[in-house]
Design a protein around this motif. Structure first.
Motif, PDB file in Angstrom:
ATOM      1  N   GLU A 256       2.219   5.589 -13.765  1.00  0.00           N
ATOM      2  CA  GLU A 256       3.139   4.419 -13.832  1.00  0.00           C
ATOM      3  C   GLU A 256       4.310   4.469 -12.655  1.00  0.00           C
ATOM      4  O   GLU A 256       4.216   3.514 -11.959  1.00  0.00           O
ATOM      5  CB  GLU A 256       3.863   4.296 -15.037  1.00  0.00           C
ATOM      6  CG  GLU A 256       3.141   3.763 -16.399  1.00  0.00           C
ATOM      7  CD  GLU A 256       3.644   4.097 -17.470  1.00  0.00           C
ATOM      8  OE1 GLU A 256       4.907   3.540 -17.628  1.00  0.00           O
ATOM      9  OE2 GLU A 256       3.051   4.522 -18.471  1.00  0.00           O
ATOM     10  N   ASP A 257       4.656   5.613 -12.356  1.00  0.00           N
ATOM     11  CA  ASP A 257       5.611   5.776 -11.477  1.00  0.00           C
ATOM     12  C   ASP A 257       5.051   5.452 -10.024  1.00  0.00           C
ATOM     13  O   ASP A 257       5.936   4.778  -9.399  1.00  0.00           O
ATOM     14  CB  ASP A 257       6.409   7.128 -11.659  1.00  0.00           C
ATOM     15  CG  ASP A 257       7.293   7.433 -12.854  1.00  0.00           C
ATOM     16  OD1 ASP A 257       7.437   6.285 -13.356  1.00  0.00           O
ATOM     17  OD2 ASP A 257       7.487   8.415 -13.150  1.00  0.00           O
ATOM     18  N   GLU A 258       4.200   6.169  -9.995  1.00  0.00           N
ATOM     19  CA  GLU A 258       3.528   5.746  -8.590  1.00  0.00           C
ATOM     20  C   GLU A 258       3.010   4.338  -8.240  1.00  0.00           C
ATOM     21  O   GLU A 258       3.218   3.928  -7.197  1.00  0.00           O
ATOM     22  CB  GLU A 258       2.458   6.846  -8.173  1.00  0.00           C
ATOM     23  CG  GLU A 258       1.414   6.824  -7.044  1.00  0.00           C
ATOM     24  CD  GLU A 258       2.330   8.172  -6.086  1.00  0.00           C
ATOM     25  OE1 GLU A 258       1.921   7.970  -4.864  1.00  0.00           O
ATOM     26  OE2 GLU A 258       3.015   8.984  -6.685  1.00  0.00           O
ATOM     27  N   LEU A 259       2.536   3.806  -9.093  1.00  0.00           N
ATOM     28  CA  LEU A 259       2.059   2.327  -9.156  1.00  0.00           C
ATOM     29  C   LEU A 259       3.239   1.423  -8.799  1.00  0.00           C
ATOM     30  O   LEU A 259       3.274   0.578  -8.085  1.00  0.00           O
ATOM     31  CB  LEU A 259       1.276   2.030 -10.429  1.00  0.00           C
ATOM     32  CG  LEU A 259       0.078   2.742 -10.653  1.00  0.00           C
ATOM     33  CD1 LEU A 259      -0.646   2.544 -11.949  1.00  0.00           C
ATOM     34  CD2 LEU A 259      -1.060   2.382  -9.391  1.00  0.00           C
ATOM     35  N   GLN A 260       4.197   1.791  -9.629  1.00  0.00           N
ATOM     36  CA  GLN A 260       5.491   1.018  -9.535  1.00  0.00           C
ATOM     37  C   GLN A 260       6.129   0.944  -8.217  1.00  0.00           C
ATOM     38  O   GLN A 260       6.631   0.230  -7.496  1.00  0.00           O
ATOM     39  CB  GLN A 260       6.795   1.518 -10.632  1.00  0.00           C
ATOM     40  CG  GLN A 260       7.788   0.538 -10.577  1.00  0.00           C
ATOM     41  CD  GLN A 260       7.014  -0.829 -10.997  1.00  0.00           C
ATOM     42  OE1 GLN A 260       6.697  -0.986 -12.339  1.00  0.00           O
ATOM     43  NE2 GLN A 260       7.829  -1.853 -10.475  1.00  0.00           N
ATOM     44  N   ASP A 261       5.912   2.204  -7.625  1.00  0.00           N
ATOM     45  CA  ASP A 261       6.440   2.548  -6.444  1.00  0.00           C
ATOM     46  C   ASP A 261       5.611   1.785  -5.208  1.00  0.00           C
ATOM     47  O   ASP A 261       6.286   1.023  -4.195  1.00  0.00           O
ATOM     48  CB  ASP A 261       6.015   4.058  -5.894  1.00  0.00           C
ATOM     49  CG  ASP A 261       7.315   4.825  -5.230  1.00  0.00           C
ATOM     50  OD1 ASP A 261       8.519   4.323  -5.645  1.00  0.00           O
ATOM     51  OD2 ASP A 261       7.009   5.533  -4.198  1.00  0.00           O
ATOM     52  N   MET A 262       4.203   1.632  -5.561  1.00  0.00           N
ATOM     53  CA  MET A 262       3.516   0.823  -4.446  1.00  0.00           C
ATOM     54  C   MET A 262       3.762  -0.630  -4.510  1.00  0.00           C
ATOM     55  O   MET A 262       3.814  -1.366  -3.559  1.00  0.00           O
ATOM     56  CB  MET A 262       2.034   0.901  -4.885  1.00  0.00           C
ATOM     57  CG  MET A 262       1.401   2.396  -4.742  1.00  0.00           C
ATOM     58  SD  MET A 262      -0.136   2.418  -5.261  1.00  0.00           S
ATOM     59  CE  MET A 262      -0.849   4.227  -4.458  1.00  0.00           C
ATOM     60  N   ILE A 263       4.072  -1.362  -5.710  1.00  0.00           N
ATOM     61  CA  ILE A 263       4.601  -2.473  -5.841  1.00  0.00           C
ATOM     62  C   ILE A 263       5.753  -2.959  -5.058  1.00  0.00           C
ATOM     63  O   ILE A 263       5.686  -3.846  -4.320  1.00  0.00           O
ATOM     64  CB  ILE A 263       4.763  -3.104  -7.424  1.00  0.00           C
ATOM     65  CG1 ILE A 263       3.554  -2.883  -8.187  1.00  0.00           C
ATOM     66  CG2 ILE A 263       5.258  -4.193  -7.287  1.00  0.00           C
ATOM     67  CD1 ILE A 263       3.535  -2.986  -9.734  1.00  0.00           C
ATOM     68  N   GLU A 264       6.716  -1.837  -5.350  1.00  0.00           N
ATOM     69  CA  GLU A 264       7.934  -2.008  -4.622  1.00  0.00           C
ATOM     70  C   GLU A 264       8.037  -1.702  -3.211  1.00  0.00           C
ATOM     71  O   GLU A 264       8.716  -2.547  -2.500  1.00  0.00           O
ATOM     72  CB  GLU A 264       9.173  -0.936  -5.267  1.00  0.00           C
ATOM     73  CG  GLU A 264       9.511  -1.565  -6.612  1.00  0.00           C
ATOM     74  CD  GLU A 264      10.238  -0.725  -7.617  1.00  0.00           C
ATOM     75  OE1 GLU A 264      10.589   0.554  -7.041  1.00  0.00           O
ATOM     76  OE2 GLU A 264      10.293  -0.996  -8.814  1.00  0.00           O
ATOM     77  N   LYS A 265       7.269  -0.862  -2.644  1.00  0.00           N
ATOM     78  CA  LYS A 265       7.335  -0.221  -1.159  1.00  0.00           C
ATOM     79  C   LYS A 265       6.268  -1.165  -0.289  1.00  0.00           C
ATOM     80  O   LYS A 265       6.569  -1.337   0.571  1.00  0.00           O
ATOM     81  CB  LYS A 265       7.436   1.122  -1.103  1.00  0.00           C
ATOM     82  CG  LYS A 265       8.394   1.989  -1.628  1.00  0.00           C
ATOM     83  CD  LYS A 265       8.394   3.459  -0.932  1.00  0.00           C
ATOM     84  CE  LYS A 265       9.651   4.182  -1.501  1.00  0.00           C
ATOM     85  NZ  LYS A 265       9.136   5.479  -2.099  1.00  0.00           N
ATOM     86  N   ASP A 266       5.273  -1.212  -1.075  1.00  0.00           N
ATOM     87  CA  ASP A 266       4.012  -1.718  -0.102  1.00  0.00           C
ATOM     88  C   ASP A 266       3.819  -3.244  -0.505  1.00  0.00           C
ATOM     89  O   ASP A 266       2.722  -3.550  -0.129  1.00  0.00           O
ATOM     90  CB  ASP A 266       2.947  -0.603  -0.048  1.00  0.00           C
ATOM     91  CG  ASP A 266       3.318   0.494   0.169  1.00  0.00           C
ATOM     92  OD1 ASP A 266       4.218   0.757   1.061  1.00  0.00           O
ATOM     93  OD2 ASP A 266       3.080   1.440  -0.582  1.00  0.00           O
ATOM     94  N   ASN A 267       4.345  -3.628  -1.888  1.00  0.00           N
ATOM     95  CA  ASN A 267       3.606  -5.036  -2.325  1.00  0.00           C
ATOM     96  C   ASN A 267       2.027  -5.315  -2.605  1.00  0.00           C
ATOM     97  O   ASN A 267       1.567  -5.829  -2.179  1.00  0.00           O
ATOM     98  CB  ASN A 267       4.058  -6.078  -1.248  1.00  0.00           C
ATOM     99  CG  ASN A 267       3.996  -7.384  -1.860  1.00  0.00           C
ATOM    100  OD1 ASN A 267       4.210  -7.691  -3.040  1.00  0.00           O
ATOM    101  ND2 ASN A 267       3.651  -8.465  -1.045  1.00  0.00           N
ATOM    102  N   GLY A 268       1.783  -3.810  -3.133  1.00  0.00           N
ATOM    103  CA  GLY A 268       0.307  -3.763  -3.231  1.00  0.00           C
ATOM    104  C   GLY A 268      -0.437  -2.309  -2.946  1.00  0.00           C
ATOM    105  O   GLY A 268       0.432  -1.561  -2.415  1.00  0.00           O
ATOM    106  N   ALA A 269      -1.666  -2.092  -2.616  1.00  0.00           N
ATOM    107  CA  ALA A 269      -2.096  -1.065  -2.290  1.00  0.00           C
ATOM    108  C   ALA A 269      -3.517  -1.393  -1.467  1.00  0.00           C
ATOM    109  O   ALA A 269      -4.099  -2.217  -1.840  1.00  0.00           O
ATOM    110  CB  ALA A 269      -2.445   0.048  -3.654  1.00  0.00           C
ATOM    111  N   GLU A 270      -3.705  -0.190  -0.736  1.00  0.00           N
ATOM    112  CA  GLU A 270      -4.905  -0.461   0.038  1.00  0.00           C
ATOM    113  C   GLU A 270      -5.630   0.916   0.147  1.00  0.00           C
ATOM    114  O   GLU A 270      -4.784   1.904   0.297  1.00  0.00           O
ATOM    115  CB  GLU A 270      -4.526  -0.651   1.667  1.00  0.00           C
ATOM    116  CG  GLU A 270      -5.892  -1.210   2.561  1.00  0.00           C
ATOM    117  CD  GLU A 270      -5.421  -1.521   3.857  1.00  0.00           C
ATOM    118  OE1 GLU A 270      -4.983  -2.852   3.849  1.00  0.00           O
ATOM    119  OE2 GLU A 270      -5.621  -0.631   4.866  1.00  0.00           O
ATOM    120  N   ALA A 271      -7.012   1.192  -0.314  1.00  0.00           N
ATOM    121  CA  ALA A 271      -7.505   2.393  -0.177  1.00  0.00           C
ATOM    122  C   ALA A 271      -8.724   2.202   0.149  1.00  0.00           C
ATOM    123  O   ALA A 271      -9.379   1.205   0.424  1.00  0.00           O
ATOM    124  CB  ALA A 271      -7.760   2.582  -1.826  1.00  0.00           C
TER     125      ALA A 271
END
Ligand code: ZN
Length: 303
Positions: A256-271
């Motif tokens: 959860e923490d890591e995912l929340q971080d991705m929402i706040e900092k990167d507005n999403g994720a790219e893999a």
């Protein structure tokens, strides 16, 4: 000729012959990974080797992984090939280019490096994979895999791998494997004969570029030794089983923490999938759904 793998035997079953054409799948890898000329040759040779090694396995889901780690600028190479004819792979530094070697060929040995290891894992699909490591011989890949087969698998083998890259991409690629099976293995002369015949050929890619088919090449090599070509040819292709769903599964594992971080900092994720270079993008909404899933999983676990 379409990308395919053909099997044959000779000397009353004492010699196993496998040939594979990988021209199109090597071009797919070249485009997906934006490989340089020498990186195309290095990965292409390793992919052909993977398919040839997998071809001797028995269970349908069997796979072979070949990792080559030398001290050259290309970094590592990783290939995953299956008995089902699928193969995928990548190199660490796909843009590395080197001048041709003294023979005017792509200098795969210098790109891979001459110090390092070949690491092979055979997985039959129900755990307990068999793995083995040998030192690099030349970094040219064909010699390295031949050495692996002779020392780790005690199967005297003659192997030819080739990739020809022209200005418009891969024009010919594939490989040939001749193996002496145990009941014929005591015949050391036979090993020497096969090696000599293989090396006396003009090379695998020139034969393909001269429009020779695999059966014709087999005929040239061991036509006088009771050659029997198995009738069915198997199609081979570049294929990666990655998907958006699998990528979401992997993201969920981050917590959860890591995912929340991705929402706040990167507005999403790219893999990006290492094996096929496919890029998967996830929105903040999709990440929020993953967090909700995790929270629900936790509540159910606590109940
Ligand atoms: Zn992939």
């Amino acid at each position: 000729m379409a990308d395919q793998l053909i099997r044959a035997t000779a000397a009353g079953g004492g010699i196993r012959v496998v040939g594979v054409i990988t021209t199109k799948l090597t071009e797919v890898a070249r485009q997906r990974h934006q490989l340089s000329y020498v990186a195309t040759a290095a990965l292409g040779r390793t992919m052909a080797a993977g398919l040839l090694l997998a071809s001797s396995m028995k269970r349908p889901q069997s796979r072979v992984n070949i990792r080559i780690k030398g001290d050259g600028p290309l970094g590592g190479i990783l290939v995953d090939a299956g008995l089902d004819g699928t193969v995928r792979g990548y190199v660490d530094n796909p843009a590395v280019e080197l001048p041709p070697n003294a023979a005017g060929k792509l200098d795969v040995g210098a790109a891979v490096g001459r110090q390092g290891y070949v690491y092979v894992v055979r997985d039959v699909g129900y755990g307990y994979p068999y793995s083995s490591t040998v030192e690099l011989v030349s970094g040219e890949i064909g010699e390295d895999i031949t050495y692996y087969l002779a020392t780790s698998e005690q199967t005297p083998s003659a192997l030819a791998l080739g990739v020809y890259v022209g200005s418009n991409g891969v024009e010919a690629a594939g490989g040939l494997l001749l193996q002496i099976l145990p009941r014929a293995a005591e015949d050391l002369e036979m090993v020497a004969t096969l090696e000599q015949r293989l090396s006396s050929l003009t090379g695998f890619t020139p034969m393909l570029r001269a429009n020779k088919t695999l059966p014709q090449i087999f005929e040239d090599l061991v036509g006088d030794m009771g050659l029997t070509i198995l009738p069915e040819s198997q199609l081979v292709r570049f294929h990666c089983p990655c998907s958006f769903e699998r990528m979401l599964g992997a993201l969920k594992m981050l917590g959860e923490d890591e995912l929340q971080d991705m929402i706040e900092k990167d507005n999403g994720a790219e893999a990006t999938c290492h094996f096929c270079n496919e890029i998967y993008r996830t929105s903040s909404d999709q990440l929020a759904e993953l967090i909700a899933d995790l929270q629900q999983d936790r509540q159910e676990a606590n109940r």
